[in-house]
Design a protein around this motif. Sequence first.
Motif, PDB file in Angstrom:
ATOM      1  N   ASP A  50       0.831  -1.202   0.000  1.00  0.00           N
ATOM      2  CA  ASP A  50       0.000   0.000   0.000  1.00  0.00           C
ATOM      3  C   ASP A  50       0.874   1.264   0.000  1.00  0.00           C
ATOM      4  OD1 ASP A  50       0.952  -0.370   2.533  1.00  0.00           O
ATOM      5  OD2 ASP A  50      -0.918   0.086   3.566  1.00  0.00           O
ATOM      6  N   ASP A  51       1.765   1.343  -1.001  1.00  0.00           N
ATOM      7  CA  ASP A  51       2.609   2.532  -1.149  1.00  0.00           C
ATOM      8  C   ASP A  51       1.743   3.747  -1.492  1.00  0.00           C
ATOM      9  OD1 ASP A  51       4.589   0.733  -0.795  1.00  0.00           O
ATOM     10  OD2 ASP A  51       5.511   0.953  -2.762  1.00  0.00           O
ATOM     11  N   LYS A  52       2.211   4.923  -1.085  1.00  0.00           N
ATOM     12  CA  LYS A  52       1.484   6.155  -1.369  1.00  0.00           C
ATOM     13  C   LYS A  52       2.461   7.184  -1.943  1.00  0.00           C
ATOM     14  CE  LYS A  52      -1.919   5.457   2.315  1.00  0.00           C
ATOM     15  NZ  LYS A  52      -2.446   5.956   3.613  1.00  0.00           N
ATOM     16  N   SER A  53       1.971   7.937  -2.919  1.00  0.00           N
ATOM     17  CA  SER A  53       2.786   8.996  -3.518  1.00  0.00           C
ATOM     18  C   SER A  53       2.466  10.329  -2.843  1.00  0.00           C
ATOM     19  CB  SER A  53       2.515   9.106  -5.025  1.00  0.00           C
ATOM     20  OG  SER A  53       2.955   7.945  -5.687  1.00  0.00           O
ATOM     21  N   GLN A  54       3.508  11.080  -2.552  1.00  0.00           N
ATOM     22  CA  GLN A  54       3.341  12.399  -1.950  1.00  0.00           C
ATOM     23  C   GLN A  54       4.233  13.396  -2.669  1.00  0.00           C
ATOM     24  OE1 GLN A  54       4.032  12.228   2.267  1.00  0.00           O
ATOM     25  NE2 GLN A  54       2.027  11.313   2.699  1.00  0.00           N
ATOM     26  N   ASN A  63       7.846   8.381  -3.258  1.00  0.00           N
ATOM     27  CA  ASN A  63       7.072   7.185  -2.950  1.00  0.00           C
ATOM     28  C   ASN A  63       7.250   6.831  -1.474  1.00  0.00           C
ATOM     29  OD1 ASN A  63       5.554   4.813  -3.246  1.00  0.00           O
ATOM     30  ND2 ASN A  63       7.385   3.601  -3.631  1.00  0.00           N
ATOM     31  N   GLY A  66       4.736   1.384   1.910  1.00  0.00           N
ATOM     32  CA  GLY A  66       3.773   0.901   2.885  1.00  0.00           C
ATOM     33  C   GLY A  66       3.994  -0.576   3.193  1.00  0.00           C
TER      34      GLY A  66
END
Length: 247
Positions: A50-54, A63, A66
Amino acid sequence: MTSISSKVKKKAKDELEEDQFTIYLTNYKDNKTIELPVNPADLMVKYESDDKSQTVVNLGEINQQGFLKLSTLQIESTFPKEEEHYVTTDDFHEPDYYIKWLKKIEKDRGHLQLVVSSTTLSKTMTIGSFEVGFKDGYDGEYAYTLELKEYRKASYTKVKKKKKKKSKKSSHKKKRTSPAKKIGIGSTVIVNGRLHADSDGHGKGLYEKNAKRKVTNIANGHKYPIHVSLTSGGARGWVKKSEVKKA
């Protein structure tokens, strides 16, 4: 005496069995196992996190890694009504047998063990969805799509609250320190400083010296956050916080 058609069927089946895997599903509730009668053309296990981009200032998109999500697997195949030459199991059943078996696990919110022979694939899974019906107007077999999701048992530990130890009362009572005097709207204060037209310091005015005033407004975060007036009414101006003290 074995018929020619039976010999042909057995030969075709033996050819199919070469270099082929077998899918076994076991119900955890009653430990009963079924072998899927027809292998799917493809069998892929999906692993993802569940990686998230910010977006970070002066750096751009990054990146944020998660945790690993539950793996998933989809099986698309058929349940033939008769033991056709492409059936890979020796324990063949009619379609209703497999359909009822899978629907019961789904209804009971149970989980099953998936094992693929000749591979290291063995996973405890739940039924995410199960679709079954007919395709291309052909009723000789049931087409189905079975989506499975990895089952991960969650364990909970009850945390006990620690009891606070009561401190022994000292024979000598400690003197309580008086709380600091707080200044708020309505407080009567003594002002020693220069007045301003607003809380940002615009419009410099007169100096106040040991003047008894009343706080009518507070603008936290500004350079001159305290607004004072005469104790009888009538605005005076804004001053620094350090220039007022409780009367």
